[in-house]
Design an enzyme around this catalytic site. Structure first.
Site, PDB file in Angstrom:
ATOM      1  N   HIS A 122      40.753  18.355 -20.410  1.00  0.00           N
ATOM      2  CA  HIS A 122      40.609  17.411 -19.292  1.00  0.00           C
ATOM      3  C   HIS A 122      40.366  18.139 -17.959  1.00  0.00           C
ATOM      4  O   HIS A 122      41.124  17.971 -17.009  1.00  0.00           O
ATOM      5  CB  HIS A 122      41.860  16.532 -19.094  1.00  0.00           C
ATOM      6  CG  HIS A 122      42.400  15.886 -20.307  1.00  0.00           C
ATOM      7  ND1 HIS A 122      41.669  15.084 -21.140  1.00  0.00           N
ATOM      8  CD2 HIS A 122      43.663  15.917 -20.841  1.00  0.00           C
ATOM      9  CE1 HIS A 122      42.438  14.641 -22.118  1.00  0.00           C
ATOM     10  NE2 HIS A 122      43.644  15.137 -21.972  1.00  0.00           N
ATOM     11  N   ASP A 128      42.646  13.477 -28.844  1.00  0.00           N
ATOM     12  CA  ASP A 128      43.795  13.419 -27.935  1.00  0.00           C
ATOM     13  C   ASP A 128      44.837  12.368 -28.305  1.00  0.00           C
ATOM     14  O   ASP A 128      45.687  12.588 -29.158  1.00  0.00           O
ATOM     15  CB  ASP A 128      43.247  13.219 -26.509  1.00  0.00           C
ATOM     16  CG  ASP A 128      44.291  13.424 -25.420  1.00  0.00           C
ATOM     17  OD1 ASP A 128      45.444  13.727 -25.756  1.00  0.00           O
ATOM     18  OD2 ASP A 128      43.959  13.280 -24.231  1.00  0.00           O
TER      19      ASP A 128
HETATM   20 ZN    ZN Z   1      46.610  15.895 -24.243  1.00  0.00          ZN
END
Ligand code: ZN
Length: 462
Positions: A276, A327
């Protein structure tokens, strides 16, 4: 530990390196592609469709599969990543090692069916429900390794160092009690995981300092040095800039943005994967591309949590390398991640076919190759492409489904990613062994039954 099988696999169409080839036999020995021979070798098994490399899932929190879909009920626009995190902390309160194994096994079977042949497990659920260490520090980690073994997926286990609840450092909260370790305890856990991984097939170990809000510089140096002594190639993953609040807090504390601070303070190289890196400026983008770190992007989770959009087109243009992850597992589908990766760029730029390039006009082919090879780098694994010397992690696509849409080899990966409403991954081989055959996994019914039972039990406790 049993040895992976050896055999010959004939493919009418196979993606070798960056090109489609016709009528090739892959000679597989001990799980590795030992030779590629033109034509069909006698007694070779025939693949029932085009063969492509398996995808690496660079970012997974397995237990979160257990509450995927439980956090979509809004409260008048007040929901965010941080309210989602509260639901996650509540769910995590009671999970036992046996339950973690059941949830992870179910998830890993789903991953295999969806085209992932290896997973990087960002593993932070370490301690018992009171927050005390299990007699064996790696009890929860072993449950994850065992789940990967049950399913037959390759695994890169990344024990997570989690020390603080925020910059300052702020002390951990009650909800984080199962995640917290001292540096000494953590290094012991990492050593235990290295020992355990030696006893199982197709597994390796790295580390994951959770985020800059959860670790400080001294701890970061200590754990990186420790893992490098165990394996100089060990992957190191970190959540880096998922939310603007995180960037603002980092600026307030360090007077630098998270990626910039990391690049200025740590020797970040190709063994790092920045998960991210959503909120980065131009200088940070160039810095990641230059040092060779992988950008670990999780498009469906980042969309689901309202994180933001990673500047994928600019990053690839700067020579950056990316990988994809599921994720939170709101979606478990390699094609869906790649489709959204491209579509987010289209929506933002009001253009089409943004992630193609001069060498590869097909967006689908370009993205599959980039992310499978980036995933291999992010896991320090000998995977990511079909080539002599690489591990035999392969997918066989369904020729019948592909035929409906594909106009030929040049369009095959675009059809697979953008135009197939249903899953077209027919068969899956990991490390030279078939684990999905005609869409089926041998443990799927047992796994689904156990998963339903565990979920019913956990929901009754929450
Ligand atoms: Zn994560």
């Amino acid at each position: 530990m049993t040895q992976p099988c050896s055999h010959a696999l004939f493919a009418r169409d196979v993606l070798i390196g960056t090109r489609w080839h016709q009528n090739q036999t892959l000679m597989i020995e001990n799980g590795v592609i030992a030779e590629i021979i033109a034509g069909k070798v006698d007694h070779a098994e025939e693949a029932q469709g085009p063969v492509i490399p398996g995808m690496v899932n660079c970012h997974s929190h397995a237990f979160q599969r257990g509450f995927a879909g439980f956090s979509e009920q809004g409260s008048e626009g007040q929901d965010s990543f941080w309210t989602w995190r509260k639901i996650m902390y509540k769910f995590v309160d009671h999970i036992s090692p046996e339950q973690a194994r059941v949830i992870a096994r179910q998830l890993y079977i789903e991953m295999l069916k969806a085209g992932y042949t290896r997973v990087a497990e960002f593993h932070y659920l370490h301690h018992d429900p009171e927050g005390n260490c299990y007699p064996q520090l790696s009890t929860m980690a072993r449950a994850i390794f065992q789940a990967a073994g049950d399913a037959g997926i390759g695994i890169t286990l990344l024990p997570v160092l989690y020390r603080f609840s925020g910059f300052g450092p702020l002390p951990p909260t009650h909800g984080q009690r199962r995640f917290i370790n001292s540096v000494e305890q953590f290094n012991q856990l990492v050593s235990d995981c290295f020992d355990y991984a030696k006893s199982i097939e197709n597994a390796n170990v790295g580390i994951a300092p959770h985020s800059l809000r959860a670790v400080d510089l001294e701890s970061l140096h200590d754990v990186v040095n420790h893992v490098k002594r165990l394996d100089a190639q060990a992957p190191i993953h970190i959540h880096i800039a998922e939310q603007m609040q995180e960037v603002d807090d980092c600026l307030a504390h360090y007077q630098k943005r998270p990626v910039q601070w990391l690049l200025d303070n740590i020797d970040v190289d190709k063994h790092w994967c920045l998960i991210h890196a959503t909120h980065i400026d131009e200088q940070e983008l160039k810095g990641i591309a230059k040092c060779g770190a992988i950008a670990g992007i999780c498009p469906t989770t980042e969309a689901n949590l309202g994180d933001g959009i990673f500047p994928t087109a600019d990053f690839l243009q700067a020579g950056g390398q990316l990988a994809i992850g599921s994720d939170s597992h709101i979606s478990v589908s390699a094609t869906e991640e790649l489709k959204l990766l491209e579509y987010a760029q289209r929506l933002q730029k009001q253009q089409r076919a943004v992630l193609a390039n001069a060498q590869t006009a097909s967006v689908g082919l370009n993205l599959w190759q980039h992310s499978s090879q980036g995933g291999a780098l992010a896991t320090s694994s000998n995977t990511g492409e079909i080539a002599v010397g690489r591990q035999a992690d392969l997918l066989v696509l369904d020729q019948d489904k592909m035929r409906l849409y594909a106009g030929g080899a040049d369009y095959r990966m675009d059809s697979f990613i953008f135009a197939n409403a249903s899953n077209a991954v027919r068969d899956v081989m990991v490390n030279g062994r078939w684990v999905i055959h005609e869409y089926q996994h041998r443990e799927q019914q047992q796994s689904a039954d156990d998963f339903a039972r565990v979920l019913a039990h956990l929901s009754s406790e929450n």
